[in-house]
Design an enzyme around this catalytic site. Sequence first.
Site, mmCIF file in Angstrom:
data_model
loop_
_atom_site.group_PDB
_atom_site.id
_atom_site.type_symbol
_atom_site.label_atom_id
_atom_site.label_comp_id
_atom_site.label_asym_id
_atom_site.label_seq_id
_atom_site.Cartn_x
_atom_site.Cartn_y
_atom_site.Cartn_z
ATOM 1 N N ARG A 59 0.855 -1.191 0.000
ATOM 2 C CA ARG A 59 0.000 0.000 0.000
ATOM 3 C C ARG A 59 0.878 1.222 0.000
ATOM 4 O O ARG A 59 2.098 1.106 0.029
ATOM 5 C CB ARG A 59 -1.040 -0.019 1.145
ATOM 6 N N GLY A 60 0.261 2.411 -0.006
ATOM 7 C CA GLY A 60 1.044 3.640 -0.133
ATOM 8 C C GLY A 60 1.041 4.040 -1.601
ATOM 9 O O GLY A 60 1.300 3.202 -2.477
ATOM 10 N N ALA A 61 0.734 5.320 -1.854
ATOM 11 C CA ALA A 61 0.500 5.761 -3.232
ATOM 12 C C ALA A 61 1.649 5.434 -4.205
ATOM 13 O O ALA A 61 1.417 4.799 -5.244
ATOM 14 C CB ALA A 61 0.183 7.253 -3.218
ATOM 15 N N ARG A 80 -7.659 0.128 -6.472
ATOM 16 C CA ARG A 80 -7.887 1.157 -5.439
ATOM 17 C C ARG A 80 -8.105 2.501 -6.153
ATOM 18 O O ARG A 80 -7.336 2.853 -7.047
ATOM 19 C CB ARG A 80 -6.680 1.239 -4.475
ATOM 20 N N ASP A 115 -1.989 11.007 -1.221
ATOM 21 C CA ASP A 115 -2.424 10.038 -2.231
ATOM 22 C C ASP A 115 -2.817 10.715 -3.533
ATOM 23 O O ASP A 115 -2.781 10.108 -4.608
ATOM 24 C CB ASP A 115 -3.586 9.199 -1.704
ATOM 25 N N GLN A 144 -1.752 1.788 10.158
ATOM 26 C CA GLN A 144 -0.472 1.854 9.418
ATOM 27 C C GLN A 144 0.611 2.574 10.222
ATOM 28 O O GLN A 144 1.795 2.264 10.078
ATOM 29 C CB GLN A 144 -0.665 2.596 8.084
ATOM 30 N N ASN A 146 -5.344 12.431 1.628
ATOM 31 C CA ASN A 146 -4.404 11.527 2.307
ATOM 32 C C ASN A 146 -5.197 10.709 3.321
ATOM 33 O O ASN A 146 -6.418 10.881 3.468
ATOM 34 C CB ASN A 146 -3.266 12.321 2.969
ATOM 35 N N LYS A 147 -4.519 9.838 4.014
ATOM 36 C CA LYS A 147 -5.151 8.906 4.952
ATOM 37 C C LYS A 147 -6.136 9.590 5.885
ATOM 38 O O LYS A 147 -5.871 10.676 6.388
ATOM 39 C CB LYS A 147 -4.030 8.210 5.740
HETATM 40 O O1 MRU Z 1 -4.460 3.095 2.521
HETATM 41 P P1 MRU Z 1 -2.975 3.277 2.386
HETATM 42 O O2 MRU Z 1 -2.186 2.635 3.471
HETATM 43 O O3 MRU Z 1 -2.497 2.906 0.998
HETATM 44 O O4 MRU Z 1 -2.781 4.843 2.535
HETATM 45 C C1 MRU Z 1 -1.491 5.377 2.470
HETATM 46 C C2 MRU Z 1 -1.449 6.818 2.743
HETATM 47 O O5 MRU Z 1 -2.451 7.466 2.967
HETATM 48 C C3 MRU Z 1 -0.103 7.478 2.659
HETATM 49 O O6 MRU Z 1 -0.025 8.558 3.553
HETATM 50 C C4 MRU Z 1 0.082 8.016 1.230
HETATM 51 O O7 MRU Z 1 -0.125 7.004 0.295
HETATM 52 C C5 MRU Z 1 1.412 8.612 1.023
HETATM 53 S S1 MRU Z 1 2.602 7.337 0.887
HETATM 54 C C6 MRU Z 1 4.110 7.893 0.486
#
Ligand code: MRU
Length: 339
Positions: free
Chosen positions: A44-46, A87, A234, A193, A243-244
Amino acid sequence: MRTIEWKDGTVILVDQTKLPNEVVWVKIADYKTMASAIKEMKLRGAPLIGVAAAYGLALCAFHSKAKTREELLKELEESAVVLRKTRPTAVNLFWAIDRVMKKANETKGTKEALAAAVVAEAQRMADEDVEVNRKMGKHGATLIEDGDVVLTHCNAGSLATVDYGTALGVIRGAIEEGKNVKVISCETRPRLQGAKLTCYELMRDNIPVTLISDTMVGYVMSRGMVDKVVVGADRIVRDAVLNKIGTYNVAVLAFEHGIPFYVAAPMSTMDQSRSSEDAVIEERSPQEVTNIGCERIAPEGIKVLNPAFDITPLEYVDAVITEEGILVPEVSLKKKRKD
Ligand code: MRU
């Protein structure tokens, strides 16, 4: 530590659903399994899901039984449709698929030449991600002072990228310059996370980190325990940062307490074609909210809302740290106050 690798026609990655208790590496050999891994958040993570989708296309090309270039292009287009559905919020996923498909369409010659070009493009994107994060780290480090305590939310570290990280890359950059930096990590309900991944990777790298629950952000800020906030993103649309979930709370609290709020994100996270009005926010399973691990914490039949991301207006953002430099949003409230 590199989170994802191409190895002899397979992709090896850390299964993040098992962290921090177990470090399990999984081997992925086809694009459908890659799509499931993205959906199930094994990764996960953008930036990382962007690179993973590019590798998904590379797996399709590498193992294809297509006889012609045209047949392979068709297979790639079908894989791209599946990968795009994994996603919806992180724009890097769509950016990465578009980039690989553009390369595929531009590559003339045999089916073998096309497959090789797709694999090479995915590899290039993985390597570029690390370079971009290091550049962001250098730019961002100029905003961090010796002795700062930096609060971060979710995981925007090496585990959210190929390596080094975006928000955590800024912290790494400052530490590499010899600055003393301590981190406060929000646990990041519902999927945790922050607790599971940010704490794991910072402790692994001997970077001082303290875990708090999301509900403690106001307290630690009001007690003067936070100097700066750095988070990832994201998708950055014309007027906001996606973002999250929980990032918006942190931003408003930071503003209230006069604490600088920075977003670290590569240019591939920018989406100037949209505004917050037409942003797509992923809605995830109610179970993530009604349960903590295997334990059910809410009554059966309860109605649940579970948006995975929120929308922070650019007014709350002091600066966006990119690989190209530091951008200050025109609308930043704090900027207006200073003017
Ligand atoms: O749902 P996730 O764990 O994929 O969400 C990740 C985030 O919100 C991160 O903050 C974002 O992707 C930046 S990652 C460098």
